[in-house]
Design an enzyme around this catalytic site. Sequence first.
Site, short mmCIF file in Angstrom:
data_model
loop_
_atom_site.label_atom_id
_atom_site.label_comp_id
_atom_site.label_asym_id
_atom_site.label_seq_id
_atom_site.Cartn_x
_atom_site.Cartn_y
_atom_site.Cartn_z
N LYS A 123 -71.94 51.07 -41.74
CA LYS A 123 -71.72 50.63 -40.36
C LYS A 123 -70.51 49.73 -40.13
O LYS A 123 -70.31 49.27 -39.01
CB LYS A 123 -72.97 49.91 -39.85
CG LYS A 123 -73.28 48.62 -40.58
CD LYS A 123 -74.54 47.97 -40.03
CE LYS A 123 -74.85 46.65 -40.72
NZ LYS A 123 -73.82 45.62 -40.52
N SER B 73 -74.80 53.76 -31.41
CA SER B 73 -73.95 52.59 -31.21
C SER B 73 -73.15 52.69 -29.92
O SER B 73 -72.78 53.79 -29.49
CB SER B 73 -72.97 52.48 -32.39
OG SER B 73 -71.93 51.59 -32.12
N TYR C 285 -66.39 55.35 -38.29
CA TYR C 285 -67.79 54.97 -38.08
C TYR C 285 -68.28 55.44 -36.71
O TYR C 285 -69.33 56.09 -36.59
CB TYR C 285 -67.96 53.45 -38.18
CG TYR C 285 -69.24 52.97 -37.55
CD1 TYR C 285 -70.47 53.22 -38.16
CD2 TYR C 285 -69.23 52.31 -36.31
CE1 TYR C 285 -71.65 52.82 -37.56
CE2 TYR C 285 -70.41 51.90 -35.71
CZ TYR C 285 -71.61 52.16 -36.34
OH TYR C 285 -72.79 51.77 -35.73
N LYS D 57 -71.19 58.46 -35.44
CA LYS D 57 -72.29 58.31 -34.49
C LYS D 57 -72.19 59.36 -33.38
O LYS D 57 -73.21 59.90 -32.93
CB LYS D 57 -72.29 56.89 -33.90
CG LYS D 57 -72.68 55.81 -34.90
CD LYS D 57 -74.07 56.03 -35.47
CE LYS D 57 -74.51 54.91 -36.39
NZ LYS D 57 -75.84 55.15 -37.00
N PHE E 262 -75.68 47.58 -28.80
CA PHE E 262 -74.44 46.87 -28.57
C PHE E 262 -74.20 45.97 -29.79
O PHE E 262 -74.04 46.49 -30.88
CB PHE E 262 -74.48 46.21 -27.19
CG PHE E 262 -74.20 47.28 -26.13
CD1 PHE E 262 -72.99 47.35 -25.49
CD2 PHE E 262 -75.13 48.29 -25.88
CE1 PHE E 262 -72.70 48.39 -24.60
CE2 PHE E 262 -74.86 49.32 -24.99
CZ PHE E 262 -73.65 49.36 -24.35
#
Length: 339
Positions: free
Chosen positions: A86, A126, A151, A155, A180
């Site tokens: 992440k 995300s 990253y 997502k 968030f």
Amino acid sequence: MKKILVTGGCGYIGSHTIVDLIESGFDVFSIDNFSNSSAVSLDQIEAITGKKIKNYEIDLRNQADLFDVIEGEGQVDGIIHFAALKAVGDSVFQPNLYYDNNLNGLLNILEAQKKYNIPYHIFSSSCSVYGNADELPVTESTPTKEAESPYARTKQICEDIIKDFTVAHQDFQFVTLRYFNPAGAHESGLMGESPINKAANLVPVITETAYGKRESMTIFGDDYDTRDGSCLRDYIHVMDLAHAHTLCLEFLLNKKSEKSIELFNVGTGSGVTVLEAIEAFEASTGKKLKYSIGPRREGDVIAVYANKNKAEELLGWHPTRDISTIMKTAWEWELKRNK
């Protein structure tokens, strides 16, 4: 009791969510290979809840190991899938690793859902999928834009994979939560953010600097189009975020969803700049921080914060902790974890 698999259950958000699930009456087990976490989280969960949680130390990219775990557990009623790499900056320099881990882990989880008929899945996404949005706050219908990092792109791709899966397999239901910026620690002071790898998120960088683990910290850019030139984010307390997962499970189990996929933003609805976050820490703790201004960091979005109306209306979810509480609990955890 409904049995829930939490992948990445020993990580920061996963461990706090397990606490909330246990306190809400769920039976939970975890899969975590400790790539950025440790077994200490299991002791922390037990200290808070009184429940010992079983964790399987396997890599989700190994499908055979995953299937063995689920077969051994018997009927599983739902999955909360946190396990992923992440760090935005790290992903810029190691894109292949991020694609391999984040995509293949999800694909194997979906195969397990099919094989063992696990009906419900909450996916950890995300706000980075929005990129540099044209309008703020972002809603669930805000178009996603070009990802600013590998990253973020993983997502986006994972969300698309889930959409395609539900077209082919309509007996499964998903909730995608677009987080968030999770921060803070459990109010007991027994659990918080303690990454094995070097901390990259703002709040642990702040607390580590205040504690003296770092000589100073760097603010990446002060020339953005924000109130004070630093990046702006929506910081949400990790226990408010954790509770959103429990509410999502109840939403699915109680058959309140009429769709194959529901999407929710999970944020406070207001933005805080990096400089404002530092000010909030100093005001909340009385500790002064040493920091300098550096160049912009590759992969950073300028500003993003949430419209949270949908989660409030459909889930009954309301964040209850502000940036001051985030900073106080994060600092209390920093002090305790270093004793």
